[in-house]
Write a protein that holds these residues in place. Structure first.
Motif, PDB file in Angstrom:
ATOM      1  N   ILE B  35       0.744  -1.085  -0.215  1.00 41.59           N
ATOM      2  CA  ILE B  35      -0.038  -0.103   0.130  1.00 41.59           C
ATOM      3  C   ILE B  35       0.787   1.146   0.071  1.00 41.59           C
ATOM      4  O   ILE B  35       1.891   1.178   0.686  1.00 41.59           O
ATOM      5  N   LEU B  36       0.655   2.109  -0.805  1.00 42.84           N
ATOM      6  CA  LEU B  36       1.341   3.439  -0.897  1.00 42.84           C
ATOM      7  C   LEU B  36       0.296   4.530  -0.730  1.00 42.84           C
ATOM      8  O   LEU B  36      -0.723   4.744  -0.974  1.00 42.84           O
ATOM      9  N   ARG B  37       1.180   5.778  -0.423  1.00 42.08           N
ATOM     10  CA  ARG B  37       0.545   7.005  -0.521  1.00 42.08           C
ATOM     11  C   ARG B  37       1.703   7.880  -1.390  1.00 42.08           C
ATOM     12  O   ARG B  37       2.795   7.945  -0.739  1.00 42.08           O
ATOM     13  N   VAL B  38       1.138   8.746  -2.206  1.00 45.65           N
ATOM     14  CA  VAL B  38       1.968   9.499  -2.845  1.00 45.65           C
ATOM     15  C   VAL B  38       2.449  10.634  -1.985  1.00 45.65           C
ATOM     16  O   VAL B  38       3.831  11.110  -1.932  1.00 45.65           O
ATOM     17  N   ARG B  39       1.702  11.287  -1.359  1.00 38.88           N
ATOM     18  CA  ARG B  39       2.075  12.481  -0.468  1.00 38.88           C
ATOM     19  C   ARG B  39       1.265  12.348   0.554  1.00 38.88           C
ATOM     20  O   ARG B  39       0.289  11.827   0.928  1.00 38.88           O
ATOM     21  N   GLU B  40       1.533  13.686   1.546  1.00 37.88           N
ATOM     22  CA  GLU B  40       0.888  13.681   2.894  1.00 37.88           C
ATOM     23  C   GLU B  40      -0.783  13.652   2.755  1.00 37.88           C
ATOM     24  O   GLU B  40      -1.287  12.842   3.611  1.00 37.88           O
ATOM     25  N   PRO B  46      -3.863   0.110  -2.838  1.00 42.82           N
ATOM     26  CA  PRO B  46      -2.915  -1.085  -2.854  1.00 42.82           C
ATOM     27  C   PRO B  46      -2.680  -1.499  -4.497  1.00 42.82           C
ATOM     28  O   PRO B  46      -3.358  -1.070  -5.257  1.00 42.82           O
ATOM     29  N   LEU B  47      -1.457  -1.808  -4.270  1.00 46.32           N
ATOM     30  CA  LEU B  47      -0.987  -2.417  -5.685  1.00 46.32           C
ATOM     31  C   LEU B  47      -0.070  -3.595  -5.529  1.00 46.32           C
ATOM     32  O   LEU B  47       0.787  -3.696  -4.411  1.00 46.32           O
ATOM     33  N   ASP B  84       4.741   7.327   1.602  1.00 45.07           N
ATOM     34  CA  ASP B  84       4.535   6.088   2.382  1.00 45.07           C
ATOM     35  C   ASP B  84       4.426   4.782   1.548  1.00 45.07           C
ATOM     36  O   ASP B  84       3.848   4.912   0.321  1.00 45.07           O
ATOM     37  N   PHE B  85       4.838   3.747   1.996  1.00 43.17           N
ATOM     38  CA  PHE B  85       5.031   2.493   1.241  1.00 43.17           C
ATOM     39  C   PHE B  85       5.102   1.244   2.169  1.00 43.17           C
ATOM     40  O   PHE B  85       6.033   1.304   3.024  1.00 43.17           O
ATOM     41  N   VAL B  86       4.051   0.500   2.344  1.00 38.76           N
ATOM     42  CA  VAL B  86       4.147  -0.507   3.364  1.00 38.76           C
ATOM     43  C   VAL B  86       3.744  -1.979   3.138  1.00 38.76           C
ATOM     44  O   VAL B  86       2.905  -1.987   2.011  1.00 38.76           O
ATOM     45  N   GLY B  87       4.510  -2.799   3.252  1.00 42.20           N
ATOM     46  CA  GLY B  87       3.904  -4.081   2.971  1.00 42.20           C
ATOM     47  C   GLY B  87       5.281  -5.198   3.269  1.00 42.20           C
ATOM     48  O   GLY B  87       6.123  -4.602   4.342  1.00 42.20           O
ATOM     49  N   ASP B 218      -6.574   0.198   5.280  1.00 43.29           N
ATOM     50  CA  ASP B 218      -5.393  -0.066   5.934  1.00 43.29           C
ATOM     51  C   ASP B 218      -4.699  -1.276   5.562  1.00 43.29           C
ATOM     52  O   ASP B 218      -3.381  -1.181   5.454  1.00 43.29           O
ATOM     53  N   GLY B 219      -5.323  -2.186   4.819  1.00 43.47           N
ATOM     54  CA  GLY B 219      -4.363  -3.445   4.245  1.00 43.47           C
ATOM     55  C   GLY B 219      -3.879  -4.240   5.301  1.00 43.47           C
ATOM     56  O   GLY B 219      -3.462  -5.201   4.869  1.00 43.47           O
TER      57      GLY B 219
END
Lengths: 473, 282
Positions: B35-40, B46-47, B84-87, B218-219
């Motif tokens: 899961i990512l967010r480009v900016r604040e 999800p990708l 942000d980038f989580v996984g 949230d994923g």
């Protein structure tokens, strides 16, 4: 200006708390600003005078984080506010949060002697006053202690994790706090709304204070996925781990129609609004969809937060739907009061049995049954029994399910040697020690969904036990 | 902050990015997502992990520019950062131990099918791949897919490349060929395509898997936004999936739920495009 002796005498006899000014209810449902404004210094001193400074103070017993309540109140009486906040922070790392969201009426204030005849001293409001006083003036970070060379990983940045992290850092340990979200605070961030706990003005500053104590925050790390607890020990070199991952798994009713468009878990509803700031869409990207009529199922604090949030998002009519009576509602009296003032409609002894779809798969109504109370059940509360033939259809377009949360299974599933309790909780003793050496847990992951302050108390107790454990290594 | 180390334009609407995320790269396995967010003030999207490299400490994502967030992501360049980038999130796909697998990828679904095919191929399985797109220009990863497939079949809706028609046309003869048993079919693509494939293989009783990409927040299982009915039970795609038995998935419900925010998505996109045109802040 110091109060006259005569004035003090009168204050000591005052039966009621000094009221805290707040936003007018007609106005506040149009914004997300905080509802109460807090005491000014004059009112705080006056309220502090109501404290009798008992020799054997019972209020302290009611505080899970052991704040020396009479001592900080005495400092307010003497207008020594800077010393007052220091006293408070000896035990409580998050006073501005606690002063807002603690259920004081069932904690410290329920033990206050003044409560026997009249209202107890407004301990929570005084706590909030000192915390806000310091935030306005600039927060002081205590000097760092000698480093012990021991490393502790904290999992989850909610109230339990923040408390354990702050305390362990103050004991000189190296503390790394892992958070799955992009933002810290756990339920304080995603669950509790802005109008009860402002995020930038209050929460972020208390988190910054914890960081100032030396805690290293690592966001966007899902323990159990990105790194497992086993790896924290074996590869990352931690000496102990504290698990404070909370109760983040939403429960649903298990009735037909729950997957229709327009049905939210309270977690999703509140996360979209609080964490993702859907109320600022399209300035913030995350959207939320709300019909004119909204039903919130449940009557706990999360249900009240959801209902009051729905009003602020522009819903015309917001209903609480609860299967028991008003006496059993688990929410704080203050939250219920605020919700009623704001126009939330309470439908008690009412239980949903099906959510009804329109032709496009969106919610168009909810079928409910009227209930009556029978014999007490396992929880000791009267069991709601359906009244035959009382089915009726509630005309609503959005349904928010706020009937509770279970512990998130990610860590229990991926950690070896952890004994689990019923309903997926992690088993821990009174000190937070789990069945695995060096692994401690506290807060909702151990107790199931409870309160912020109980989680903080568990974090505090565990921090002490972890400190003892580290010294024994 | 997470650095974009490589960016490649795969087609008019598809882009590939390699993101520096060493912790995620160390763990990612085929079938999982990030899961990512480009900016604040961005949303969390999800990708699927399209590829990962422990050595380089990177995760490769491939996305189709459809809405605001994917267009904004596509506007970033090498050297830029994601906030942000989580996984890795979700369950890794289970690999059959031996046999013959058919992989069906449609449109941007070719990206998530690629790491799965690669894993099958590396495990020594025979993989017959079918990939399709609306038109030849939108067909991605052809060479990569060919390199890890025993056979590669191509189709386009408009006939500009390969078979003129749909992936289901190419799948049919494989299902009918009783001389060669298919042990498993995996299909990833737009919901209508996965639904068609599920219905197509159902009468043959061939195990068929799909990888779902519902709306998520949230994923990690805490919001329930991605719930999907599988075999009559509600599952959370983020923690129970994203790979499910295609014959058990309620596609009608999933399609409906995926359309929840269409009007809001349009507002967000129009605002973004307007700001771009006016030279406003991105």
């Amino acid at each position: 200006m110091p109060l006259e002796a005569e004035q003090v005498k009168l204050l000591r006899k005052m039966k009621e708390k000094h009221p805290m000014p707040e936003q007018d209810h007609a106005e506040r449902i149009k914004n997300f600003n905080e509802v109460p404004f807090g005491y000014d210094a004059e009112t705080a001193v006056k309220e502090a005078m109501r404290c009798l400074q008992c020799k054997d103070p019972a209020c302290v017993e009611g505080c899970p984080v052991e704040v020396d309540i009479p001592a900080f109140i005495k400092l307010i009486q003497e207008e020594r506010f800077a010393e007052g906040i220091k006293k408070l922070k000896e035990k409580n790392n998050l006073p501005a949060v606690c002063g807002r969201v603690c259920p004081q009426e069932s904690q410290c204030e329920s033990f206050c002697l003044r409560g026997k005849k009249g209202q107890p001293v407004a301990i929570g409001r005084l706590e909030r006053f000192l915390a806000d006083y310091e935030l306005a003036k600039g927060v002081e970070t205590p000097a760092g202690p000698d480093r012990t060379g021991r490393r502790v990983a904290i999992v989850g940045s909610g109230p339990a994790g923040l408390t354990a992290a702050g305390d362990l850092a103050r004991m000189g340990h190296e503390v790394v706090l892992f958070e799955a979200f992009h933002s810290t605070g756990g339920v304080l961030r995603y669950g509790i709304p802005e109008f009860r706990l402002p995020k930038e003005k209050i929460l972020q500053r208390e988190v910054d204070y914890i960081a100032g104590l030396g805690v290293d925050f690592r966001k966007n790390v899902v323990i159990g996925k990105t790194i497992t607890v086993d790896e924290l020990f074996d590869e990352e070199g931690f000496d102990a781990v504290f698990i404070g991952t909370g109760a983040g798994l939403p429960q649903f009713l298990g009735i037909p129609g729950e997957n229709l468009n327009g049905v939210y878990s309270a977690n999703e509803f509140l996360t979209r609004v609080n964490l993702m700031k859907a109320y600022l869409f399209p300035e913030w990207d995350t959207p939320i969809k709300l019909a004119k009529k909204v039903a919130v199922v449940g009557a706990g604090n999360v249900a009240m937060d959801s209902a009051r949030t729905a009003l602020r998002l522009g819903a015309e009519e917001v209903h609480i739907v609860y299967r028991r009576s008003d006496k059993e509602m688990p929410a704080r009296a203050e939250e219920i009061e605020h919700a009623k003032e704001e126009g939330v409609i309470f439908n008690l002894l009412t239980n949903p049995i099906e959510i009804i779809s329109d032709e496009n798969g969106w919610v168009k109504g909810m079928e409910c049954m009227k209930m009556e109370l029978g014999e007490p059940d396992d929880s000791g509360r009267a069991r709601p029994v359906p009244i035959k033939g009382s089915e009726f259809i509630f005309d609503v377009g959005t349904v928010v399910i706020a009937i509770g949360n279970s512990p998130n299974p990610l860590i229990p599933q991926t950690t070896s040697g952890l004994e689990l309790g019923r309903k997926g909780t992690i088993k821990a003793d009174d000190n937070g020690a789990t069945s695995r050496r060096g692994v401690y847990a506290g807060g909702d992951i151990v107790t199931g969904a409870a309160t912020v302050i109980l989680a903080m108390g568990a974090g505090k107790t565990a921090a002490r036990a972890i400190d003892r454990y580290l010294k024994s290594l | 902050m997470f650095k974009i180390v490589t960016k490649r334009v795969l087609s008019a609407v598809n882009k590939l990015m390699e993101i520096e995320a060493p912790l995620v790269a160390r763990k990612a396995r085929p079938g999982q997502f990030i899961i990512l967010r480009v900016r604040e003030n961005g949303e969390r999207i999800p990708l699927t992990v399209a590829d990962s490299s422990k050595e380089r400490g990177t995760i490769t994502i491939i996305f189709q520019e459809i809405g605001k967030t994917t267009k904004e992501l596509g506007s970033l360049q090498e050297g830029d950062y994601l906030s942000d980038f989580v996984g890795p999130l979700g369950r890794p796909m289970e690999l059959p131990s031996s046999g013959r697998v058919v992989a069906v990828g449609g449109g941007v679904g070719i990206a998530p099918i690629y790491p799965k095919v690669k894993a099958f191929y590396d495990a020594g399985l025979e993989v017959i791949s079918i990939i399709g797109a609306r038109t030849a220009d939108l067909l991605i990863l052809e060479d990569e897919m060919r390199a890890v497939s025993s056979e590669l079949h191509i189709c386009t809706d408009d006939g500009t490349k390969g078979h003129h028609g749909f992936v289901s046309d190419l799948l049919q003869p494989l299902l009918d060929d009783t001389s060669k048993k298919i042990d498993e079919i995996i299909a990833v693509g737009p919901l209508p395509m996965m639904r068609v494939v599920a219905e197509q293989t159902r009468p043959y009783g061939v195990k068929t898997l799909v990888s779902l990409n519902p709306i998520m927040v949230d994923g990690t299982g805490m919001c329930g936004c991605c719930r999907v009915t599988v075999g009559g039970e509600t599952k959370f795609s983020c923690v129970d999936g994203p790979v499910f038995d295609a014959h058990q998935v309620d596609f009608a419900e999933l399609t409906r739920r995926s359309r929840t925010y269409l009007d809001k998505e349009k507002i967000a996109l129009e605002k973004f495009e307007h700001e771009c045109r006016c030279g406003g802040e991105k």
